[in-house]
Enzyme design. Structure first.
Site, PDB file in Angstrom:
ATOM      1  N   LEU A  31       0.873  -1.110  -0.093  1.00 35.00           N
ATOM      2  CA  LEU A  31       0.136  -0.005   0.001  1.00 35.00           C
ATOM      3  C   LEU A  31       0.963   1.184  -0.237  1.00 35.00           C
ATOM      4  O   LEU A  31       1.743   1.257   0.903  1.00 35.00           O
ATOM      5  CB  LEU A  31      -0.900  -0.096   1.283  1.00 35.00           C
ATOM      6  N   ASP A  32       0.711   2.294  -0.790  1.00 36.08           N
ATOM      7  CA  ASP A  32       1.397   3.274  -0.764  1.00 36.08           C
ATOM      8  C   ASP A  32       1.351   4.298   0.531  1.00 36.08           C
ATOM      9  O   ASP A  32       0.163   3.970   1.340  1.00 36.08           O
ATOM     10  CB  ASP A  32       1.393   4.314  -2.042  1.00 36.08           C
ATOM     11  N   ARG A  33       2.156   5.154   0.844  1.00 35.77           N
ATOM     12  CA  ARG A  33       2.153   5.795   2.130  1.00 35.77           C
ATOM     13  C   ARG A  33       0.705   6.711   2.215  1.00 35.77           C
ATOM     14  O   ARG A  33       0.460   6.710   3.625  1.00 35.77           O
ATOM     15  CB  ARG A  33       3.199   6.844   1.972  1.00 35.77           C
ATOM     16  N   GLU A  34       0.046   6.998   1.183  1.00 33.61           N
ATOM     17  CA  GLU A  34      -1.133   7.679   1.530  1.00 33.61           C
ATOM     18  C   GLU A  34      -2.270   6.803   1.304  1.00 33.61           C
ATOM     19  O   GLU A  34      -3.437   7.284   1.475  1.00 33.61           O
ATOM     20  CB  GLU A  34      -1.214   8.705   0.323  1.00 33.61           C
ATOM     21  N   THR A  35      -2.262   5.627   1.188  1.00 37.47           N
ATOM     22  CA  THR A  35      -3.209   4.566   1.537  1.00 37.47           C
ATOM     23  C   THR A  35      -3.518   3.786   2.504  1.00 37.47           C
ATOM     24  O   THR A  35      -2.448   3.229   3.165  1.00 37.47           O
ATOM     25  CB  THR A  35      -3.052   3.553   0.023  1.00 37.47           C
TER      26      THR A  35
END
Length: 165
Positions: A31-35
């Protein structure tokens, strides 16, 4: 961030499961940092490969909130396919979130594991993703599990994952 350790010293998802079990586990997919959202951990390399390799097409469902209302024609376009720099991508399903009165909230089902794919699909259509939450992965949900917490899979869930394609 979704990694085993970070050379920059940022907090990783591994701290969430530091005392979960004796075995060494690692995250399945990213998951990317903002997800936010559902992330699986395992010590089973074969299962991890099965859940992340494109050939097995593990289904992921995301709750997306955009900066402006999503046009219904764009939901249809998400399913008929969008051309991105790394190829054409299709959503299996895309619809407004039923419990919401806002057309800024969309549920999207995909099987692609390409990097930042949901964000890139919406950006291509002129939307900025304000919130992105993975609510389902390979048939498992995060229902009733507060953010930052984990639970062990049931034997039935593990068997289900092993039987998947």
């Amino acid at each position: 961030i979704t990694t085993m350790d970070d050379p920059l010293g940022r907090k990783t998802v591994m701290r969430l499961v530091a005392n979960a079990c004796k075995e060494r586990v690692y995250p399945v997919g990213r998951l990317d940092r903002e997800t936010t959202g559902l992330l699986l951990f395992t010590n089973d390399g074969d299962m991890a490969k099965k859940l992340t390799h494109p050939r097995y097409q593990a289904v992921k469902i995301y709750h997306v909130e955009t900066d402006k209302p999503v046009q219904s024609s764009h939901l249809e376009l998400l399913m008929s396919g969008i051309e991105l720099e790394d190829g054409r991508i299709y959503a299996d399903k895309a619809e407004y979130v039923k419990d919401s009165n806002s057309s800024r909230e969309v549920g999207i089902e995909i099987h692609s594991g390409k990097n930042r794919i949901v964000r890139r699909m919406f950006e291509k259509l002129g939307y900025q993703v304000v919130k992105l939450d993975r609510v389902q992965f390979a048939g498992l949900t995060k229902k009733d599990l507060p953010r930052g917490y984990f639970r062990h899979l049931t034997e039935q869930e593990v068997n289900f994952l092993k039987m998947t394609k």
